[in-house]
Design a protein around this motif. Sequence first.
Motif, PDB file in Angstrom:
ATOM      1  N   ALA A 562      60.832 140.734  57.488  1.00 26.58           N
ATOM      2  CA  ALA A 562      60.392 141.510  58.654  1.00 26.58           C
ATOM      3  C   ALA A 562      61.448 141.479  59.747  1.00 26.58           C
ATOM      4  CB  ALA A 562      59.062 140.963  59.170  1.00 26.58           C
ATOM      5  N   ASP A 563      62.087 140.317  59.919  1.00 23.97           N
ATOM      6  CA  ASP A 563      63.170 140.230  60.905  1.00 23.97           C
ATOM      7  C   ASP A 563      64.335 141.139  60.538  1.00 23.97           C
ATOM      8  OD1 ASP A 563      61.825 138.401  62.465  1.00 23.97           O
ATOM      9  OD2 ASP A 563      62.878 136.650  61.684  1.00 23.97           O
ATOM     10  N   LEU A 564      64.683 141.174  59.260  1.00 21.82           N
ATOM     11  CA  LEU A 564      65.794 142.036  58.829  1.00 21.82           C
ATOM     12  C   LEU A 564      65.448 143.509  59.009  1.00 21.82           C
ATOM     13  CD1 LEU A 564      67.140 140.292  55.584  1.00 21.82           C
ATOM     14  CD2 LEU A 564      67.950 140.073  57.940  1.00 21.82           C
ATOM     15  N   GLU A 565      64.211 143.871  58.781  1.00 21.75           N
ATOM     16  CA  GLU A 565      63.810 145.265  58.990  1.00 21.75           C
ATOM     17  C   GLU A 565      63.875 145.621  60.478  1.00 21.75           C
ATOM     18  OE1 GLU A 565      60.023 145.113  57.112  1.00 21.75           O
ATOM     19  OE2 GLU A 565      60.848 145.357  55.087  1.00 21.75           O
ATOM     20  N   THR A 566      63.516 144.666  61.335  1.00 19.35           N
ATOM     21  CA  THR A 566      63.661 144.880  62.779  1.00 19.35           C
ATOM     22  C   THR A 566      65.135 145.041  63.149  1.00 19.35           C
ATOM     23  OG1 THR A 566      61.659 143.593  63.232  1.00 19.35           O
ATOM     24  CG2 THR A 566      63.199 143.903  65.061  1.00 19.35           C
ATOM     25  N   ALA A 567      65.993 144.221  62.539  1.00 16.33           N
ATOM     26  CA  ALA A 567      67.436 144.325  62.787  1.00 16.33           C
ATOM     27  C   ALA A 567      67.964 145.682  62.338  1.00 16.33           C
ATOM     28  CB  ALA A 567      68.170 143.203  62.058  1.00 16.33           C
ATOM     29  N   ARG A 568      67.462 146.164  61.225  1.00 21.56           N
ATOM     30  CA  ARG A 568      67.890 147.479  60.725  1.00 21.56           C
ATOM     31  C   ARG A 568      67.466 148.587  61.693  1.00 21.56           C
ATOM     32  NH1 ARG A 568      65.695 149.000  54.890  1.00 21.56           N
ATOM     33  NH2 ARG A 568      63.763 149.025  56.103  1.00 21.56           N
ATOM     34  N   ASP A 569      66.261 148.492  62.208  1.00 23.86           N
ATOM     35  CA  ASP A 569      65.804 149.466  63.206  1.00 23.86           C
ATOM     36  C   ASP A 569      66.679 149.415  64.458  1.00 23.86           C
ATOM     37  OD1 ASP A 569      63.736 150.172  61.506  1.00 23.86           O
ATOM     38  OD2 ASP A 569      62.227 148.961  62.537  1.00 23.86           O
ATOM     39  N   LEU A 570      67.068 148.218  64.851  1.00 24.02           N
ATOM     40  CA  LEU A 570      67.931 148.056  66.020  1.00 24.02           C
ATOM     41  C   LEU A 570      69.270 148.736  65.783  1.00 24.02           C
ATOM     42  CD1 LEU A 570      68.379 144.725  67.994  1.00 24.02           C
ATOM     43  CD2 LEU A 570      70.332 146.149  67.441  1.00 24.02           C
ATOM     44  N   MET A 571      69.836 148.561  64.606  1.00 24.49           N
ATOM     45  CA  MET A 571      71.109 149.214  64.283  1.00 24.49           C
ATOM     46  C   MET A 571      70.970 150.736  64.312  1.00 24.49           C
ATOM     47  SD  MET A 571      73.499 146.939  63.792  1.00 24.49           S
ATOM     48  CE  MET A 571      74.717 147.878  62.875  1.00 24.49           C
ATOM     49  N   GLN A 572      69.862 151.249  63.810  1.00 29.64           N
ATOM     50  CA  GLN A 572      69.643 152.690  63.831  1.00 29.64           C
ATOM     51  C   GLN A 572      69.593 153.211  65.262  1.00 29.64           C
ATOM     52  OE1 GLN A 572      66.112 154.003  61.779  1.00 29.64           O
ATOM     53  NE2 GLN A 572      66.293 156.102  62.517  1.00 29.64           N
TER      54      GLN A 572
END
Length: 585
Positions: A562-572
Amino acid sequence: MTLRKSLVASAVLAATLGLTGCGGSSDSSDNTTPEQPTNTAPTDISLSSTSVNDDLVGAEVGALSATDDADSGFTYTLSADEARFEIVDGNTLKLKDGIALNYEQQTEVSVSVTVTDAGGLSFAKELTVTVADVAPEAGVNLYEFDSKLGSGSSVSYTGQIARHALSAEIKNYIGQLTGDFVTTNSLTGDAVKAQLMALWGDYEAIKDGSLNFADGIETEQNSFAQISSSGKELSGKVAGADAAKMHKDWLAAGSFVGWSEFGAEAATPEGLVFHYFDLLAANIDKYNAGELLVDPAGNQITKLYITETGLDLNQLIQKHTLGALMFSQGTDDYLDEGLTTDNIVAQKDGALYTTLEHQFDEGFGYFGAARNYLEYSDDEIAGKGGRDGFANGYNDYDSNGQIDLAAEYNWGNSTNAAKRDRGATVTTDFTAAAMNAFIAGRKIINDNVGSELSDAQMDELLAHRDIAVANWEKAVAATVVHYINDTLADLDEISDGDYSADNFADLAKHFGEMKGFALNFQFSPFSPFNDDANAGKFAELHALFGDAPVTGDADAIAAYKADLETARDLMQQVYGFNAENVANW
């Protein structure tokens, strides 16, 4: 009297009715509504030109026209998911800004156009645009510029190539360090660290050594000294060791963000490299002492650059170096304050270039592209196939039978740009956008050797610089997204606790690439992470990543995913990436 008036009126009315009934009136058509013409849909769409030169970013293709019963009032549209083309000025089809077509990748492309007439009726047609191959030309699509100060080329950046080669040699050396290799060669942790420290910071000691990373390639240079004669240590140029022109004091406490544990080393960009060297040496010593290195599932680790906590030290060292040295020097030195230097006289006696020309070249050199980069397909730059003579990421374009590592080889982030372009679901073109901007910027400098740039010329140069470094960074950012996705997939493989040594090695590798590349952004003064709107997000990104992958129970892994998915959203959000690309890179 009244009676007579009434009779007259009745007679007149009867006469009038009689005439109408007999059809004798000449004004009968005036009382009928004229028949309106029936609108029909357009029947064809044409394009005034159906060819566009390859590698020309944002090029206009031609004017659209429609075949219809009217000759005006048309609206032309493209599908909402069209990533390459746009319509401007009502009827001009062009490539979007930052997008070019590559003849080596595709000789023709299709675009679906819909025309709607003034009455709301539409017609759609798929148009074919051919891609015209353009021969390499210095200063146009080839990073070559004749000197204005003598006979020969004014392009020179061998020091940057020497450092790319040193980084490649370190990666090649560490990649050999399996248990069997260490035993066969009687290597100790101290011996390995000494070799790495020599490659990192003692150019005199290693400059005559072989270029083992290039085994199997017929190269013009067979040692580091043949690339650049002296003084090309990595240590001298890493952020903090070279304080000149830096936007931060990298030696100050808290300046370097993204890693929390440095062991006995300083909490600086270079200190992190040395910490990784220490961890590698400790792994080798543990192995030599007869202790098994095991992953959390109990599988033996035979690649001694992988730690039991899931760090692939080889990937972390290389990717961090690409940021703390190559990206830092390129953006925060040569392509920033370096562009304020002299363009009138030779940099030194006998030089064929001005200081400004050389500064720009050195920035370009750290991007790592071959001079004829635009002649490659993305597959070829990425080493994923293609034509003979191009397919491995290098090309003998001067046809002398050898690869010039300083001009004919693609290094570092230039290859990542192609990898992400070829992996994009919705078209990106980091390669062409960056390279065209580098060439165009360098041409402004070369065209004006002997005089200082005017304010307008400097503004134009800086605009090209901004495009080049933005696409350089976007390629790195897209690569971080790519490795977030790979790490998420790896976590699925290990979530039940029953996995192989190869599963763990994949996780360590992909985490190392994700984390190592993500450390890069802080080194550019132009990074969107420096925008006020994104304040604190760089630290947030690395808090989400952590300093090692989570390999505990299923619940801990689920929380980390879940943290990595949040990080991916942040990068987007920070880079404005297309959601479909973010999901599929």
